[in-house]
Design a protein around this motif. Structure first.
Motif, PDB file in Angstrom:
ATOM      1  N   VAL A   1       1.068  -0.844   0.111  1.00 48.78           N
ATOM      2  CA  VAL A   1       0.225   0.135   0.231  1.00 48.78           C
ATOM      3  C   VAL A   1       0.882   1.266  -0.537  1.00 48.78           C
ATOM      4  N   TYR A   2       1.735   1.547   1.076  1.00 51.49           N
ATOM      5  CA  TYR A   2       2.711   2.066   1.182  1.00 51.49           C
ATOM      6  C   TYR A   2       3.385   2.382  -0.782  1.00 51.49           C
ATOM      7  N   ARG A   3       4.070   1.586  -0.760  1.00 53.51           N
ATOM      8  CA  ARG A   3       5.076   1.953  -2.477  1.00 53.51           C
ATOM      9  C   ARG A   3       3.934   2.252  -3.773  1.00 53.51           C
ATOM     10  N   ASN A   4       3.181   2.099  -3.243  1.00 51.70           N
ATOM     11  CA  ASN A   4       1.652   2.467  -4.336  1.00 51.70           C
ATOM     12  C   ASN A   4       1.425   3.828  -3.886  1.00 51.70           C
ATOM     13  N   ALA A   5       1.408   4.760  -3.121  1.00 53.83           N
ATOM     14  CA  ALA A   5       1.378   5.504  -2.274  1.00 53.83           C
ATOM     15  C   ALA A   5       2.361   6.523  -3.394  1.00 53.83           C
ATOM     16  N   THR A   6       3.699   5.788  -2.485  1.00 52.63           N
ATOM     17  CA  THR A   6       4.996   6.728  -3.053  1.00 52.63           C
ATOM     18  C   THR A   6       4.649   6.727  -4.646  1.00 52.63           C
ATOM     19  N   GLU A   7       4.031   5.522  -5.379  1.00 53.57           N
ATOM     20  CA  GLU A   7       4.358   5.824  -7.028  1.00 53.57           C
ATOM     21  C   GLU A   7       3.334   6.067  -7.095  1.00 53.57           C
ATOM     22  N   ARG A   8       1.584   6.900  -6.660  1.00 52.90           N
ATOM     23  CA  ARG A   8       0.938   7.934  -6.953  1.00 52.90           C
ATOM     24  C   ARG A   8       1.341   9.068  -6.424  1.00 52.90           C
ATOM     25  N   ALA A   9       2.254   9.804  -5.703  1.00 57.40           N
ATOM     26  CA  ALA A   9       3.004  10.738  -5.372  1.00 57.40           C
ATOM     27  C   ALA A   9       3.612  11.230  -6.921  1.00 57.40           C
ATOM     28  N   PHE A  10       4.294  10.526  -6.716  1.00 55.98           N
ATOM     29  CA  PHE A  10       5.527  10.421  -7.831  1.00 55.98           C
ATOM     30  C   PHE A  10       4.540  10.721  -8.935  1.00 55.98           C
ATOM     31  N   ASP A  11       3.999  10.290  -9.416  1.00 59.89           N
ATOM     32  CA  ASP A  11       4.112  10.042 -10.613  1.00 59.89           C
ATOM     33  C   ASP A  11       2.031  11.223 -10.731  1.00 59.89           C
TER      34      ASP A  11
ATOM     35  N   PRO B   1      19.383   6.919 -18.787  1.00 53.64           N
ATOM     36  CA  PRO B   1      21.082   7.080 -20.114  1.00 53.64           C
ATOM     37  C   PRO B   1      22.330   6.083 -18.823  1.00 53.64           C
ATOM     38  N   GLU B   2      22.330   6.107 -17.852  1.00 55.26           N
ATOM     39  CA  GLU B   2      23.076   5.520 -17.298  1.00 55.26           C
ATOM     40  C   GLU B   2      23.018   4.657 -16.309  1.00 55.26           C
ATOM     41  N   GLY B   3      21.792   3.841 -16.991  1.00 59.94           N
ATOM     42  CA  GLY B   3      21.038   3.028 -15.791  1.00 59.94           C
ATOM     43  C   GLY B   3      20.748   2.638 -15.465  1.00 59.94           C
ATOM     44  N   GLN B   4      20.292   3.961 -15.321  1.00 62.34           N
ATOM     45  CA  GLN B   4      19.059   4.014 -13.402  1.00 62.34           C
ATOM     46  C   GLN B   4      17.662   3.963 -13.848  1.00 62.34           C
ATOM     47  N   THR B   5      17.061   3.402 -12.672  1.00 60.42           N
ATOM     48  CA  THR B   5      15.147   2.771 -13.243  1.00 60.42           C
ATOM     49  C   THR B   5      15.245   4.243 -13.470  1.00 60.42           C
ATOM     50  N   LEU B   6      14.137   4.734 -14.199  1.00 58.19           N
ATOM     51  CA  LEU B   6      12.924   5.756 -14.270  1.00 58.19           C
ATOM     52  C   LEU B   6      12.081   5.584 -13.872  1.00 58.19           C
ATOM     53  N   ARG B   7      10.751   6.338 -13.253  1.00 58.97           N
ATOM     54  CA  ARG B   7       9.830   6.534 -13.831  1.00 58.97           C
ATOM     55  C   ARG B   7       9.145   7.487 -14.828  1.00 58.97           C
ATOM     56  N   MET B   8       8.758   6.742 -16.078  1.00 54.06           N
ATOM     57  CA  MET B   8       8.177   7.543 -16.770  1.00 54.06           C
ATOM     58  C   MET B   8       6.814   7.925 -17.076  1.00 54.06           C
ATOM     59  N   VAL B   9       6.501   9.139 -17.451  1.00 55.60           N
ATOM     60  CA  VAL B   9       4.876   9.459 -18.329  1.00 55.60           C
ATOM     61  C   VAL B   9       5.525   9.698 -19.593  1.00 55.60           C
ATOM     62  N   GLU B  10       4.359   9.280 -20.496  1.00 55.57           N
ATOM     63  CA  GLU B  10       4.695   9.619 -22.124  1.00 55.57           C
ATOM     64  C   GLU B  10       2.773  10.132 -22.433  1.00 55.57           C
TER      65      GLU B  10
END
Length: 458
Positions: free
Chosen positions: A32-42, A130-139
């Motif tokens: 639940v906390y991970r989903n909430a953090t993702e929604r805030a990031f989104d 680009p540097e191998g990071q994991t990115l959260r992306m929206v398009e």
């Protein structure tokens, strides 16, 4: 089931349930906390995305002022993990504009990574940067008609999401560990004190069996009180049954002895008649048989009574004085060495009957001395109770192995000149076996017969 075993099972069961519940709850809260953090990031990414879409939709701004309203310095820092990219998709050349942070790299398309277009026209997902990071992306695709079609993308470093979730998991794990310890301690407290009445009942029943108490006494919780009442009622019912059995045995003894006495008296008045002699012989056998079986029934009735305990030292001392008086004319000396703490788990009259028979038999055959020794032996095996060993030695002629086997049989006597019915040793053997003990005959150090009686002790 013993109370300790029940307590262990309850504790283990409660511990297992606590662990399972805490683990499941931990996974649910972490998700639940991970989903909430993702929604805030989104929401943050979508804010930047809407700003970029607005900039694309108003191309009248001068190029040097376009895309300046994002207000995020990380878009200016090379390879910072925060990027935006606008790609024109209606031309083969595919002109692209991107944030300075992207440097000379390009963001991948989410549709190539299986992300589906939502009803709002936005795709969300994780991609490799680009540097191998994991990115959260929206398009989001933007169609401006004659002004062209564009694909607007914004990406942020997903490390923020992972770090936030990891920190939450650490705090959650610590909190649940402390909570688990508190719950386990509470469970131990509840099991220990909740089952205390059962332990008291178990100890009280052990006291009743050992003779230290006669009933279950004390106040018990309402859940346990019926068990205590029924146990006391069972003890009372057992005593009543035994008393009735004793009464019936006594009545039967009187009912049978009277007709036998009449038969013996009538036969004795015809002493010269061979038939009368046969009747007297068989009547004597009947008396012996009746005496033996009535005595055995009386003994069995007494043994079923719980809570009977007898101090051995005073009983043996009383028997010693009595037997010395009975055999005073033969000058037999009786010595006794008794453990002062020895206690017999049974009735006094049964102990007197067994020891009295052995001492009387020893006095009849002794030359001048009889020695009695009483020892208390600790249990040899776990769960076993202590035993009482009573040794009676005489300095008579002793018995061979065949003679010892003969005298142990009911009604058998080696010397008819000695008084008695021959039932003494057989009664001792029967009575000892009913108490879970035994009688063994052997050679005494003084040269005569040794009788060892093993009985339950307290």
């Amino acid at each position: 089931m013993r109370a300790s075993s029940l307590a262990t099972r309850l504790f283990l069961s409660a511990t297992a349930w606590v662990v399972v519940i805490l683990v499941i709850t931990g996974f649910v809260l972490s998700s639940v906390y991970r989903n909430a953090t993702e929604r805030a990031f989104d929401r943050r990414l979508n804010l930047y995305l809407r700003t970029l879409v607005a900039e694309v939709a108003t191309p009248d701004e001068p190029p040097d002022r376009q895309f300046q309203s994002l207000g995020e310095p990380l878009f200016e820092l090379p390879l910072s993990g925060w990027y935006w990219q606008i790609t024109r998709t209606d031309t083969e050349k595919g002109d692209t504009r991107a944030s300075r942070s992207l440097w000379d790299k390009k963001l991948p398309k989410l549709d190539e990574h299986g992300a589906e277009l939502t009803a709002a026209g936005v795709r969300l997902g994780y991609v490799e940067g680009p540097e191998g990071q994991t990115l959260r992306m929206v398009e989001r695709p933007v169609d401006l008609g004659a002004d062209g079609r564009y694909l607007v993308s914004v990406a942020g470093d997903a490390t923020e999401i992972f770090d936030e979730t990891r920190s939450f998991d650490y705090y959650l794990g610590g909190t649940f560990a402390a909570l688990g310890i508190v719950l386990l301690l509470t469970t131990i407290f509840q099991v220990r004190f909740g089952l205390a009445p059962l332990k008291r009942i178990s100890e009280a029943i052990a006291d009743i069996r050992s003779g230290r108490a006669e009933r279950l006494e004390g106040d018990f919780p309402v859940e346990i009180a019926p068990l205590a009442r029924e146990t006391n009622a069972l003890i009372d019912a057992n005593r009543e049954i035994v008393e009735r059995a004793r009464t019936h045995v006594g009545n039967l003894a009187h009912a049978i002895k009277t007709p036998l006495s009449v038969i013996v008296n009538e036969a004795s008045s015809h002493a010269a008649d061979p038939f009368a002699d046969k009747v007297l012989e068989q009547a004597d056998v009947m008396r012996s048989q009746v005496a033996h079986h009535l005595e055995r029934a009386r003994i069995a009735a007494r043994v079923t009574i719980v809570a009977a305990v007898t101090d051995v030292a005073p009983t043996v001392e009383a028997l010693r004085r009595t037997m010395e008086k009975i055999h005073r004319d033969r000058g037999v000396i009786i010595e006794a060495k008794v453990d002062p703490n020895a206690r017999f788990r049974g009735e006094r009259q049964d102990l007197e009957e067994m020891v009295g028979n052995l001492v009387d038999n020893a006095c009849k055959w002794a030359a001048s001395r009889v020695f009695i020794e009483v020892l208390t032996e600790r249990p040899a095996a776990p769960g076993a109770g202590p035993m009482l060993r009573i040794i009676v030695d005489d300095d008579g002629r002793g018995l061979s192995a065949a003679e010892r086997a003969q005298v142990a049989r009911r009604g058998q006597r080696l010397d008819e000149s000695k008084p008695g019915s021959g039932l003494g040793l057989s009664i001792v053997i029967d009575l000892a076996s009913l108490y879970g003990g035994n009688l063994t005959l052997g050679d005494a150090p003084t040269g005569g017969l040794r009788a060892e009686l093993l009985l339950p002790a307290v």
